[in-house]
Design a protein around this motif. Structure first.
Motif, PDB file in Angstrom:
ATOM      1  N   ILE A 251       7.319   1.158  -7.840  1.00 36.78           N
ATOM      2  CA  ILE A 251       6.155   0.845  -7.024  1.00 36.78           C
ATOM      3  C   ILE A 251       6.672   0.242  -5.728  1.00 36.78           C
ATOM      4  N   GLY A 252       6.291   0.821  -4.594  1.00 36.68           N
ATOM      5  CA  GLY A 252       6.750   0.248  -3.342  1.00 36.68           C
ATOM      6  C   GLY A 252       6.687   1.204  -2.173  1.00 36.68           C
ATOM      7  N   ASP A 258      11.470   6.069   3.810  1.00 40.96           N
ATOM      8  CA  ASP A 258      10.600   6.021   4.984  1.00 40.96           C
ATOM      9  C   ASP A 258      10.021   4.626   5.235  1.00 40.96           C
ATOM     10  N   GLY A 259       9.795   3.853   4.173  1.00 41.32           N
ATOM     11  CA  GLY A 259       9.326   2.492   4.352  1.00 41.32           C
ATOM     12  C   GLY A 259       7.937   2.374   4.930  1.00 41.32           C
ATOM     13  N   LYS A 260       7.079   3.344   4.666  1.00 32.45           N
ATOM     14  CA  LYS A 260       5.744   3.331   5.267  1.00 32.45           C
ATOM     15  C   LYS A 260       4.668   3.021   4.233  1.00 32.45           C
ATOM     16  N   ASN A 261       4.239   4.015   3.497  1.00 37.50           N
ATOM     17  CA  ASN A 261       3.115   3.845   2.582  1.00 37.50           C
ATOM     18  C   ASN A 261       3.578   3.399   1.196  1.00 37.50           C
ATOM     19  N   ARG A 262       2.753   2.585   0.560  1.00 38.91           N
ATOM     20  CA  ARG A 262       3.049   2.166  -0.805  1.00 38.91           C
ATOM     21  C   ARG A 262       2.756   3.321  -1.757  1.00 38.91           C
ATOM     22  N   VAL A 263       3.698   3.618  -2.629  1.00 35.97           N
ATOM     23  CA  VAL A 263       3.543   4.719  -3.580  1.00 35.97           C
ATOM     24  C   VAL A 263       3.874   4.231  -4.980  1.00 35.97           C
TER      25      VAL A 263
END
Length: 319
Positions: A251-252, A258-263
């Motif tokens: 989770i993160g 990419d460090g953008k959206n939490r997935v």
């Protein structure tokens, strides 16, 4: 357990109804003590246990910030857990601002008595209800004497255990303390999600993942990091059969990629079949590590290999 939705039909004539009221979020070990007390009282009088709960969660309706209230169990999950606990009836009340404006006396006379005809109402010593929270145990006891029902108190210790457990479970899940949360719940914390298309980066790294879209936006999702999980899903060869697989979950924001959206990504061990479009259930078993940024995809791949070995060692240790 029979489920009744207020507004969709008349309630049945309950037999010596033993009633309690609450959100029962999580249906955890603290709640189980209250449920056991209800069942004891009902058994002694040949009665039926009736839980009155609300949907949506009252805190969500009165919350000042949309989305700030996160719940441990959705209404569907709560129904299943209360059924497993052996409750006879669950009555779901639509909670809205109009309902919240009912006076305490109207709540008792027009709602509890008129619709439920209770034999016994079990309530916390500090429970408040009705407009401006003017109703309490003493009002119920007084009205019960004249309207013909008994009132039993949930003592301070039992009630505090229930309230504290809900808060502690939420905190533990956000702080990666999976074992603490599961011990308080009495079962592994779980959530469901629909498997959707991702960017296939996991496959490129040699660890294909199922990217999840959470079905309920109010459901509490644990803190970012890598976890050991069990997953329930449909057998691709037999859609009517549910199977279980072990795996690990991240989770993160994937800072190395990419460090953008939490997935939310789940890698199933020894699994190659496509499960796109399935709704799967993920149960948390243990936390491995926090999310971090690696210098290269190769460094990330090596760490995932270590994570996989840690997960398999743990699963072997609990068999």
């Amino acid at each position: 357990m029979r489920i009744h939705e207020i507004g969709t039909g008349e309630l049945p004539a309950f037999r010596n109804a033993v009633i309690t009221i609450g959100s029962f979020d999580g249906v955890h070990t603290g709640h189980q003590k209250i449920l056991n007390r209800m069942k004891e009282v009902a058994a002694a009088i040949g009665g039926e246990t009736v839980i009155i709960t609300f949907f949506p969660h009252p805190r969500k309706v009165i919350a000042s910030i949309p989305g700030e209230v996160k719940i441990l169990t959705t209404i569907r999950e709560k129904k299943a857990l209360l059924s497993e606990a052996g409750i006879d009836h669950l009555v779901v009340i639509p909670f809205n601002h109009n309902f919240a404006q009912s006076s305490a006396e109207d709540f008792v006379e027009q709602f509890l008595v008129k619709q439920f005809h209770p034999h016994t109402v079990i309530i916390g010593y500090d429970h408040r209800f009705g407009k401006n929270r003017t109703g309490d145990y003493h009002l119920l006891e007084s009205m019960g004497n004249s309207l013909g029902f008994e009132v039993k108190e949930i003592d301070e210790q039992m009630l505090q255990e229930s309230a504290i457990s809900s808060t502690r479970i939420r905190q533990a899940l956000l702080q990666h303390r999976v074992k603490d949360a599961n011990e308080l719940l009495g079962y592994p914390y779980f959530f469901e999600g629909i498997v959707i298309e991702g960017n296939r980066m996991g496959r490129t790294l040699g660890f294909p993942t199922a990217n999840l879209q959470i079905a309920e936006e109010d459901k509490l999702i644990p803190g970012n990091g890598v976890y050991i999980v069990h997953v329930q899903l449909q057998d691709p060869a037999n859609q009517g059969r549910i199977i279980e697989r072990s795996g690990m979950m991240n989770i993160g924001i994937r800072p190395t990629i990419d460090g953008k959206n939490r997935v939310i990504e789940v890698h199933l061990f020894d699994w190659n079949d496509s499960i796109y479009g399935q709704t799967i259930r993920v149960e948390l078993l243990e936390f491995i590590r926090e999310e971090k940024k690696f210098d290269s995809p190769d460094a990330l791949r090596n760490q995932i290999k270590n994570d996989e070995q840690s997960a398999k060692d743990y699963l072997q240790s609990i068999r």
